[in-house]
Every structure is written in structure tokens, then in C-alpha cells.
Scaffold this motif. Structure first.
Motif, mmCIF file in Angstrom:
data_model
loop_
_atom_site.group_PDB
_atom_site.id
_atom_site.type_symbol
_atom_site.label_atom_id
_atom_site.label_comp_id
_atom_site.label_asym_id
_atom_site.label_seq_id
_atom_site.Cartn_x
_atom_site.Cartn_y
_atom_site.Cartn_z
ATOM 1 N N UNK A 225 1.912 1.365 -2.189
ATOM 2 C CA UNK A 225 1.902 1.159 -0.747
ATOM 3 C C UNK A 225 2.553 -0.187 -0.456
ATOM 4 N N UNK A 226 3.516 -0.200 0.448
ATOM 5 C CA UNK A 226 4.287 -1.409 0.730
ATOM 6 C C UNK A 226 4.020 -1.910 2.142
ATOM 7 N N UNK A 227 4.006 -3.222 2.269
ATOM 8 C CA UNK A 227 3.859 -3.891 3.562
ATOM 9 C C UNK A 227 5.112 -4.726 3.794
ATOM 10 N N UNK A 228 5.928 -4.332 4.763
ATOM 11 C CA UNK A 228 7.158 -5.048 5.060
ATOM 12 C C UNK A 228 6.974 -5.881 6.318
ATOM 13 N N UNK A 229 7.235 -7.178 6.187
ATOM 14 C CA UNK A 229 6.944 -8.113 7.275
ATOM 15 C C UNK A 229 7.713 -7.797 8.549
#
Length: 339
Positions: free
Chosen positions: A105-109
Motif C-alpha cells: 500500500x503506497x501513500x503519495x504526498x
């Protein structure tokens, strides 16, 4: 048919219409696109404006822009604020690699983006600017560490807090529509949908004068304490919000599945939310306008706007191959007559 450069024509995620100009955004770029109507009512003369020329962004990736709105000479933009999970690749990966991808799971700013940009007259029509000649200046809410002020304000909310840890299309937080008037902004959520009720956020923003928009404590939460975000619950029969458009004293909503599913997709309407909007709006106060076509894995309706001649334009992400043409044209807009 619009004529538009790649990669935009296959990834339209939001739109707004004013006069002869059609504004578009993609969830795969950091830019705003403008098309201008020709004498036949089609849109052409594509121009692109890089938002990195206006805003300092935390990453060199796309913003995942999902919604846009026009309010006077202001252009409002919002990113999804969503986490993402890697997609399976059956033509490339083994079962073991697929399982590994599904665990990421990725969190892109850059996705945590909410901003407004002044429009001013240019040599070929309205153009976005860092600072307009009349002194209006572009501004955004503060972004940092893969979140922003809005996400932080929602983190402890009993309805939405948990959704901030879940990916989009898995009932995680996913903003896809925006409507604005003055300092008040409504944000339509594709997800989460709570027991069949869609959610729309309301915020009141203050321009600090230094390029930052601040969330006012303009509301009360369920305990009576001051809050920066107000939640509105809408009975859309289990569907989430894909886009919002103010038109004729009503709010038009493009609605569809919150999960990664095909259809149904529809346009519905309700009273102008900038009046006295209730915290809960039930189905009897929401009117069906029209059903929108959808495909199987293609033709995902993502944005809509009302043209000067009153036609409702609907834009599609992942358009079917039959809509794309070698000359650069794309029939990825459908036009409907509003009754």
C-alpha cells in the motif's frame, strides 16, 4: 469530438466548462488542460498548464487530480487524498509476485492536494497564474509527510478516520468531486460509503496571504466542539460520488460504484448545498436525472460539466478503444440534454 494530446485523452478524471472553454485534468499528470470550442461546437486548440510552475509540490510525481470547479475567476482543484494498492499483473507476474504486490500500500504526498488558482485573460483566452494582475494569488492547503491539514482534521473522525488507512476503491477515503463558492468548498467522496450513505465534506477556507489556505473552525462536531470539517451524508443507494457540478440552483452529482466495479452510473440532483444543507439527505430529496453508459473494464465516467448551450458533458477515464482515433481525436465526451 475533442482533440487532445496524450496521455490526457485516455485518463480524464475531472472537468469544468465556462463559455467556450473546456477545462480538464488527468489523474496521471501535474497539469491543467484547456480546450476551446470551434465553430462546430467541438473542442480543439489544446493548451496545457503545468501546476509545478505555480505550486511547490512535495514529490515529482502526478497529483492524482480527481476534481475541478470554477467559481468566478477562480479554478479549484482537488487530488484524491487516497492511498493506493498495487494492481495485479496477470500477464507479467507469478502467483507469488501477485500476492506480494497486493500486500503493498503506497501513500503519495502529491495526492493530498486542495488548491485554487486565479484565472486571468491571456492572448488566447483565460490562463491559470501564480498571481493575477489584480492581486489574486494561488493558494493550497498545507501538504507534508504524505498528508495535509484536511487529512489531519479527519484522522480522529469516528466516521472517516479508519478510511484514511485504506486504499481507494476498497472503501478507503477517495475524493473525486468539488464544488466551491467563495470560501466554502464541498468535496464529494467516491468512498467510503457507509451503510449505503455517501459522504460529502464541507470546509471553510481562509487565505493566509502567503499561498496557504487554512481550514477554519467553522463547524461543530457531534459533541458540540469546534470542527474544521462538516460531514454530510447522502442516500445514493450505495453509490459514491464521482463529480459535482452546480447548475441552475441545483447540485448535479455524477454517482457510481465506490469499489473497483463497472456500473451502474447515473447523474442525480439535489438542492444547492450552499443554502441550508442538512447533515443527512435521504433518497426522497435526491432526484434521478439520467443514466450514464458504462463499459466492461472501460468507459468509466469520471467528470462532467454543463456547456454554454445547456448540454451535459460527461468525460470518461479508460475510454474504450472505439473512442480513440489515430488523428488524436477522442470521443471520450458524451453529451446529454438536461431536462
Amino acid at each position: 469530438m475533442p482533440t487532445i494530446d496524450e496521455p490526457m485523452r485516455g485518463d480524464i478524471s475531472g472537468m469544468a466548462v465556462r463559455g467556450d472553454h473546456l477545462w480538464l485534468v488527468s489523474d496521471e499528470t501535474c497539469s491543467v488542460e484547456r480546450l476551446t470550442a470551434d465553430g462546430n461546437g467541438d473542442y480543439d486548440h489544446h493548451r496545457s498548464y503545468d501546476l509545478q510552475d505555480i505550486f511547490e509540490l512535495p514529490e515529482k510525481t502526478e497529483i492524482d487530480l480527481e476534481g475541478m470547479a470554477l467559481d468566478g475567476d477562480w479554478l479549484w482543484l482537488v487530488g484524491s487524498h487516497a492511498l493506493k494498492r498495487k494492481k495485479p499483473r496477470p500477464d507479467k507476474d507469478s502467483a507469488a509476485k501477485t500476492i506480494k504486490r497486493l500486500g503493498r500500500i503506497e501513500r503519495e504526498a502529491n495526492r493530498f492536494f486542495l488548491a485554487r488558482v486565479p484565472l486571468q485573460d491571456g492572448p488566447n483566452g483565460p490562463e491559470p497564474a501564480l498571481e493575477a494582475e489584480d492581486g489574486r494569488r494561488a493558494g493550497k492547503i498545507r501538504m507534508r509527510k504524505g498528508v495535509n491539514d484536511l487529512a489531519e482534521a479527519l484522522a480522529d473522525d469516528p466516521h472517516l478516520g479508519a478510511s484514511l488507512t485504506m486504499p481507494a476503491k476498497e472503501n478507503g477515503l477517495d475524493i473525486e468531486g468539488i464544488a466551491a463558492r467563495g470560501d466554502r468548498v464541498f468535496l464529494g467522496l467516491r468512498g467510503p460509503v457507509l451503510r449505503g450513505m455517501a459522504v460529502m465534506l464541507e470546509v471553510s477556507l481562509k487565505d493566509s496571504g502567503d499561498g496557504r489556505l487554512k481550514l477554519r473552525k467553522a463547524f461543530e462536531d457531534h459533541t458540540g466542539n469546534a470542527a474544521r470539517v462538516r460531514l454530510h451524508f447522502l442516500d445514493l443507494g450505495g453509490m459514491g460520488i464521482r463529480d459535482l457540478v452546480l447548475h441552475g440552483g441545483r447540485l448535479l452529482m455524477l454517482v457510481g460504484p465506490t469499489m473497483d466495479l463497472d456500473g451502474p452510473v447515473a447523474v442525480v440532483s439535489m438542492a444547492d448545498p450552499f443554502g441550508d444543507l442538512h447533515d443527512v439527505t435521504f433518497a426522497q430529496d435526491i432526484a434521478h436525472v439520467l443514466r450514464v453508459p458504462h463499459g466492461a473494464g472501460t468507459d468509466h465516467a469520471e467528470g462532467m460539466g454543463v456547456a454554454a448551450d445547456g448540454r451535459l458533458l460527461v468525460a470518461y477515464d479508460s475510454p474504450d478503444s472505439s473512442r480513440l482515433h489515430e488523428d488524436g481525436q477522442a470521443k471520450d465526451l458524451d453529451a446529454f440534454t438536461l431536462v
